[in-house]
Design a protein around this motif. Structure first.
Motif, PDB file in Angstrom:
ATOM      1  N   MET A  80       8.471  39.791  20.715  1.00 35.41           N
ATOM      2  CA  MET A  80       9.439  40.288  20.579  1.00 35.41           C
ATOM      3  C   MET A  80       9.461  41.193  19.131  1.00 35.41           C
ATOM      4  N   SER A  81      10.234  42.070  19.173  1.00 40.94           N
ATOM      5  CA  SER A  81      10.482  42.645  17.860  1.00 40.94           C
ATOM      6  C   SER A  81      10.873  42.353  16.632  1.00 40.94           C
ATOM      7  N   VAL A  82      11.273  42.830  15.603  1.00 40.33           N
ATOM      8  CA  VAL A  82      11.980  42.228  14.389  1.00 40.33           C
ATOM      9  C   VAL A  82      13.751  42.988  14.808  1.00 40.33           C
ATOM     10  N   ILE A  83      13.286  43.714  14.728  1.00 38.64           N
ATOM     11  CA  ILE A  83      15.233  44.125  15.886  1.00 38.64           C
ATOM     12  C   ILE A  83      15.455  44.046  16.856  1.00 38.64           C
ATOM     13  N   GLU A  84      14.682  42.998  17.863  1.00 36.50           N
ATOM     14  CA  GLU A  84      15.229  42.388  18.477  1.00 36.50           C
ATOM     15  C   GLU A  84      14.898  40.600  18.064  1.00 36.50           C
ATOM     16  N   ASP A  85      14.145  40.618  17.312  1.00 35.66           N
ATOM     17  CA  ASP A  85      14.602  38.932  16.827  1.00 35.66           C
ATOM     18  C   ASP A  85      15.573  38.823  15.611  1.00 35.66           C
ATOM     19  N   LEU A  86      16.506  39.597  15.035  1.00 34.90           N
ATOM     20  CA  LEU A  86      17.393  39.858  14.658  1.00 34.90           C
ATOM     21  C   LEU A  86      18.825  40.485  15.303  1.00 34.90           C
ATOM     22  N   THR A  87      18.725  41.102  16.450  1.00 30.86           N
ATOM     23  CA  THR A  87      20.382  41.167  16.547  1.00 30.86           C
ATOM     24  C   THR A  87      19.724  39.657  17.523  1.00 30.86           C
ATOM     25  N   PHE A  88      19.078  39.140  17.536  1.00 31.31           N
ATOM     26  CA  PHE A  88      19.259  37.741  18.536  1.00 31.31           C
ATOM     27  C   PHE A  88      19.710  36.765  17.748  1.00 31.31           C
ATOM     28  N   ALA A  89      19.490  36.676  16.940  1.00 31.31           N
ATOM     29  CA  ALA A  89      20.165  35.407  15.173  1.00 31.31           C
ATOM     30  C   ALA A  89      21.043  36.065  15.370  1.00 31.31           C
ATOM     31  N   ILE A  90      21.776  37.722  14.467  1.00 35.32           N
ATOM     32  CA  ILE A  90      23.148  38.088  14.718  1.00 35.32           C
ATOM     33  C   ILE A  90      23.898  37.585  15.667  1.00 35.32           C
ATOM     34  N   GLU A  91      23.653  37.756  16.474  1.00 33.50           N
ATOM     35  CA  GLU A  91      24.658  37.293  17.917  1.00 33.50           C
ATOM     36  C   GLU A  91      24.705  36.064  18.234  1.00 33.50           C
ATOM     37  N   ASN A  92      23.419  35.132  17.612  1.00 31.40           N
ATOM     38  CA  ASN A  92      23.863  33.932  18.283  1.00 31.40           C
ATOM     39  C   ASN A  92      23.858  32.844  16.322  1.00 31.40           C
ATOM     40  N   ARG A  93      23.999  33.792  15.227  1.00 34.31           N
ATOM     41  CA  ARG A  93      24.009  33.431  14.065  1.00 34.31           C
ATOM     42  C   ARG A  93      23.389  32.195  13.547  1.00 34.31           C
ATOM     43  N   ARG A  94      21.792  32.896  14.148  1.00 30.46           N
ATOM     44  CA  ARG A  94      20.839  32.043  14.000  1.00 30.46           C
ATOM     45  C   ARG A  94      20.315  32.334  12.317  1.00 30.46           C
TER      46      ARG A  94
END
Length: 99
Positions: free
Chosen positions: A1-15
């Motif tokens: 995964m890319s940095v953007i994908e990782d951060l989007t996932f983290a934001i959506e899941n509050r990680r």
């Protein structure tokens, strides 16, 4: 995964995320990503642990995505909103994902 994908996932899941930035280890609650008024992809996050050249930990920081390395999305969740969180961040020209 890319940095953007990782951060989007983290934001959506509050990680909580951990990464290296400008030679400093950071532990950050990611609140929004987008493009700054200067045209650079960036993360607005609340840094809870680690170090910073600005010395303000804990506190809000704007991170250029191009400087984030060795990112890890943890299994640790964060809840609620931090004081002074603004989902319409004025430093951003465009917001792609936010809490």
């Amino acid at each position: 995964m890319s940095v953007i994908e990782d951060l989007t996932f983290a934001i959506e899941n509050r990680r909580v995320v951990m990464f290296n930035y400008d030679g400093h280890f950071r532990v950050v609650e990611p609140f929004l990503i987008g493009v700054t008024t200067t045209g650079k992809p960036a993360l607005r996050g609340y840094q809870t642990e680690g170090t910073s050249s600005g010395g303000k930990v804990p506190g809000w920081h704007l991170f250029s995505l191009s400087k984030i390395t060795v990112i890890e999305v943890t299994v640790i969740n964060f809840e609620g909103l931090r004081p002074f969180y603004n989902p319409a961040d004025k430093a951003m020209l465009r917001i792609d994902a936010h809490v």
